[in-house]
Design an enzyme around this catalytic site. Structure first.
Site, mmCIF file in Angstrom:
data_model
loop_
_atom_site.group_PDB
_atom_site.id
_atom_site.type_symbol
_atom_site.label_atom_id
_atom_site.label_comp_id
_atom_site.label_asym_id
_atom_site.label_seq_id
_atom_site.Cartn_x
_atom_site.Cartn_y
_atom_site.Cartn_z
ATOM 1 N N ARG A 113 11.626 20.205 -9.241
ATOM 2 C CA ARG A 113 10.867 20.239 -7.963
ATOM 3 C C ARG A 113 9.392 19.878 -8.127
ATOM 4 O O ARG A 113 8.563 20.222 -7.293
ATOM 5 C CB ARG A 113 10.974 21.601 -7.288
ATOM 6 C CG ARG A 113 12.396 21.976 -6.931
ATOM 7 C CD ARG A 113 12.421 22.982 -5.815
ATOM 8 N NE ARG A 113 13.784 23.271 -5.439
ATOM 9 C CZ ARG A 113 14.514 24.261 -5.957
ATOM 10 N NH1 ARG A 113 13.988 25.055 -6.855
ATOM 11 N NH2 ARG A 113 15.743 24.451 -5.560
ATOM 12 N N LYS A 135 1.336 7.940 -3.542
ATOM 13 C CA LYS A 135 2.594 7.387 -3.016
ATOM 14 C C LYS A 135 3.517 7.105 -4.194
ATOM 15 O O LYS A 135 3.102 6.496 -5.180
ATOM 16 C CB LYS A 135 2.342 6.082 -2.262
ATOM 17 C CG LYS A 135 1.902 6.301 -0.837
ATOM 18 C CD LYS A 135 1.929 4.987 -0.081
ATOM 19 C CE LYS A 135 1.501 5.190 1.344
ATOM 20 N NZ LYS A 135 1.386 3.907 2.080
ATOM 21 N N GLU A 177 -4.612 -7.312 -3.296
ATOM 22 C CA GLU A 177 -4.990 -5.987 -2.779
ATOM 23 C C GLU A 177 -6.512 -5.851 -2.684
ATOM 24 O O GLU A 177 -7.036 -5.179 -1.803
ATOM 25 C CB GLU A 177 -4.415 -4.871 -3.663
ATOM 26 C CG GLU A 177 -2.904 -4.724 -3.606
ATOM 27 C CD GLU A 177 -2.373 -4.162 -2.278
ATOM 28 O OE1 GLU A 177 -3.145 -3.672 -1.442
ATOM 29 O OE2 GLU A 177 -1.142 -4.235 -2.077
ATOM 30 N N LYS A 218 -10.562 4.289 -1.164
ATOM 31 C CA LYS A 218 -9.212 4.851 -1.043
ATOM 32 C C LYS A 218 -9.258 6.379 -1.095
ATOM 33 O O LYS A 218 -8.528 7.051 -0.360
ATOM 34 C CB LYS A 218 -8.290 4.291 -2.134
ATOM 35 C CG LYS A 218 -6.876 4.817 -1.956
ATOM 36 C CD LYS A 218 -5.808 3.921 -2.464
ATOM 37 C CE LYS A 218 -4.444 4.467 -2.059
ATOM 38 N NZ LYS A 218 -3.328 3.727 -2.589
ATOM 39 N N GLU A 228 -0.397 9.481 5.842
ATOM 40 C CA GLU A 228 -0.385 8.230 6.609
ATOM 41 C C GLU A 228 0.032 8.408 8.068
ATOM 42 O O GLU A 228 0.936 7.740 8.575
ATOM 43 C CB GLU A 228 0.527 7.192 5.915
ATOM 44 C CG GLU A 228 0.214 5.780 6.381
ATOM 45 C CD GLU A 228 0.936 4.710 5.577
ATOM 46 O OE1 GLU A 228 0.807 4.698 4.336
ATOM 47 O OE2 GLU A 228 1.614 3.895 6.208
ATOM 48 N N ARG A 232 -4.814 6.095 7.088
ATOM 49 C CA ARG A 232 -4.214 5.496 5.879
ATOM 50 C C ARG A 232 -3.408 4.236 6.197
ATOM 51 O O ARG A 232 -3.165 3.407 5.319
ATOM 52 C CB ARG A 232 -3.360 6.535 5.133
ATOM 53 C CG ARG A 232 -2.929 6.029 3.760
ATOM 54 C CD ARG A 232 -2.381 7.114 2.865
ATOM 55 N NE ARG A 232 -2.030 6.554 1.571
ATOM 56 C CZ ARG A 232 -1.687 7.259 0.513
ATOM 57 N NH1 ARG A 232 -1.663 8.577 0.578
ATOM 58 N NH2 ARG A 232 -1.372 6.667 -0.621
ATOM 59 N N ASN A 236 -2.511 -0.756 4.835
ATOM 60 C CA ASN A 236 -1.358 -1.651 4.962
ATOM 61 C C ASN A 236 -1.719 -2.971 5.638
ATOM 62 O O ASN A 236 -0.831 -3.681 6.129
ATOM 63 C CB ASN A 236 -0.263 -0.975 5.783
ATOM 64 C CG ASN A 236 0.417 0.107 4.992
ATOM 65 O OD1 ASN A 236 0.740 -0.104 3.833
ATOM 66 N ND2 ASN A 236 0.623 1.252 5.601
ATOM 67 N N HIS A 239 0.403 -6.104 5.211
ATOM 68 C CA HIS A 239 1.620 -5.703 4.504
ATOM 69 C C HIS A 239 2.897 -5.855 5.334
ATOM 70 O O HIS A 239 3.979 -5.949 4.759
ATOM 71 C CB HIS A 239 1.510 -4.257 4.010
ATOM 72 C CG HIS A 239 0.676 -4.118 2.761
ATOM 73 N ND1 HIS A 239 -0.648 -4.507 2.702
ATOM 74 C CD2 HIS A 239 0.975 -3.634 1.528
ATOM 75 C CE1 HIS A 239 -1.113 -4.260 1.495
ATOM 76 N NE2 HIS A 239 -0.159 -3.734 0.757
ATOM 77 N N HIS A 243 5.270 -7.785 3.159
ATOM 78 C CA HIS A 243 6.520 -7.250 2.598
ATOM 79 C C HIS A 243 7.700 -8.140 2.962
ATOM 80 O O HIS A 243 8.622 -8.324 2.158
ATOM 81 C CB HIS A 243 6.778 -5.824 3.124
ATOM 82 C CG HIS A 243 6.035 -4.766 2.355
ATOM 83 N ND1 HIS A 243 5.874 -3.484 2.818
ATOM 84 C CD2 HIS A 243 5.413 -4.804 1.152
ATOM 85 C CE1 HIS A 243 5.181 -2.785 1.921
ATOM 86 N NE2 HIS A 243 4.882 -3.564 0.914
ATOM 87 N N HIS A 253 3.754 -9.098 -5.148
ATOM 88 C CA HIS A 253 3.325 -8.287 -4.005
ATOM 89 C C HIS A 253 1.978 -8.781 -3.468
ATOM 90 O O HIS A 253 1.797 -8.983 -2.263
ATOM 91 C CB HIS A 253 3.239 -6.816 -4.441
ATOM 92 C CG HIS A 253 2.722 -5.909 -3.376
ATOM 93 N ND1 HIS A 253 3.481 -5.573 -2.280
ATOM 94 C CD2 HIS A 253 1.524 -5.290 -3.214
ATOM 95 C CE1 HIS A 253 2.772 -4.777 -1.486
ATOM 96 N NE2 HIS A 253 1.584 -4.587 -2.038
#
Ligand code: GLY
Length: 356
Positions: A113, A135, A177, A218, A228, A232, A236, A239, A243, A253
């Site tokens: 966990r 993330k 990025e 960031k 997010e 946040r 993206n 993106h 993506h 990417h």
């Protein structure tokens, strides 16, 4: 060495940037059982690193590449963690780029966990973005990052010297990025407008400066919106379409995000959402980054082959409405939502007008 911290409601991550950040490892490995996750490239390139800091530590060496960011790799890592006798006090060290960091982070978040995690990012993309902010994910069912968690590393140790062995394609991937951050931050925007040719050569001092600027931004964004729900989403930018391009054409990417940012900025200008004069300066930065070698030239004119993949983007509220985070003015962004048919039409129009 510079230290930046990311404070969320429940956790504080400490980020160290500079040549001597790795010197923190001995203190971090001293008292508990440890486990390293890396990939075959880093393992072959840096034998001394593993010898010096992790000689008695089990190491899981995964195959490099986005296609290995999957449930099979995750399951094999968890098996090895169990076999190695790790317990709830153990610590995972992730040494690699975004793929390693995402799978290692997810493994650490699931094992017993959740056990302690230290990220040691080795690529430009992971140093400016993916190692910070918690993330974690694997790709599944043809959808990028569809299975994952938010799980903050206790520390992130950023040594820019790793970039010296980074292949040109990977450096360019990180530059994708970096340009995203230029759309969110005036200082990075002006720095890239002025010095962008420096990016073609590896000026470590300049890259260290840019890494710190991106991580500071960031850290602020994540501290205010870890899960997010709002701000946040700005991270993206480009993106949604990026993506879709990445999934359809297998581009890196960062390069996919550059194309995504270019088309989404053009759409935002066309829809009157982005100031034209600013948007054109941003487009100039994006295009200069896209021209850095090696240049991939997918058949983007075949819009129908990739546009539909934008329907699975996590920002969308339903699959018939495409939501994009777009630049609107210097240092400012907004969400732009279009019905799918209109998105495809706008994308087609942008791609027809686009030239490198
Ligand atoms: N890479 C975007 C984020 O961490 O939110």
């Amino acid at each position: 060495m510079k230290e930046i911290s990311v404070k969320t409601s429940s956790f504080e991550s400490r980020i160290f940037i500079g040549g001597n950040s790795l010197e923190r490892i001995p203190a971090l490995t001293k008292t508990q059982k440890n486990f390293v996750i890396t990939d075959e490239n880093i393992y072959a390139l840096y034998p001394d690193l593993f010898e010096k800091y992790f000689s008695n530590t089990p190491v899981f060496v995964m195959k490099a590449g986005e296609e290995n960011k999957n449930i099979q790799t995750l399951s094999a890592i968890l098996d090895k963690m169990l076999e190695s006798g790790l317990n709830r006090t153990s610590r995972v060290f992730s040494i690699g780029g975004g793929v390693v960091g995402d799978v290692a982070g997810l493994s650490a978040s699931l094992f017993m966990r959740g056990i302690s995690l230290v990220q040691i990012p080795t690529t430009l993309l992971s140093q400016i973005d993916s190692s910070v902010g918690g993330k974690t994910a694997v790709n599944h069912g043809g959808v990028k990052n569809s299975i994952g968690s938010f799980y903050q590393p206790s520390e992130v140790l950023i040594a820019p010297a790793f970039l010296k062995t980074l292949p040109a394609r990977e450096l360019k991937c990180g530059i994708g990025e970096l340009v995203k951050y230029a759309a969110l931050d005036s200082e990075i925007f002006h720095s890239l407008l002025k010095n962008q040719d420096t990016l073609k050569t590896l000026d470590l001092a300049y890259f260290t400066h840019l890494i710190s600027a991106c991580v500071e931004l960031k850290a602020q964004v994540v501290a205010g919106d870890e899960k997010e729900n709002g701000e946040r989403k700005s991270l993206n930018i480009g993106h949604t379409t990026g993506h879709a391009i990445e999934l359809a054409f297998g581009l890196s990417h960062g390069e996919s995000v550059l194309y995504g940012m270019a088309f989404e900025t053009m759409i935002a200008i066309h829809k009157g959402v982005c100031e034209r004069a600013y948007g054109e300066r941003l487009l100039a930065i994006i295009k200069r980054a896209l021209r850095i070698e090696p240049v991939a030239q997918p058949n983007l004119k075949a819009v129908e082959t990739f546009a539909k993949k934008a329907k699975s983007d996590k920002k969308n509220v339903n699959s018939e409405e495409i939501v994009m985070a777009v630049a609107r003015a210097e240092g400012k962004w907004t969400l732009l939502s279009l019905p799918y048919e209109e998105y495809e039409q706008e994308l087609r129009f942008a791609i027809e007008q686009f030239s490198l």
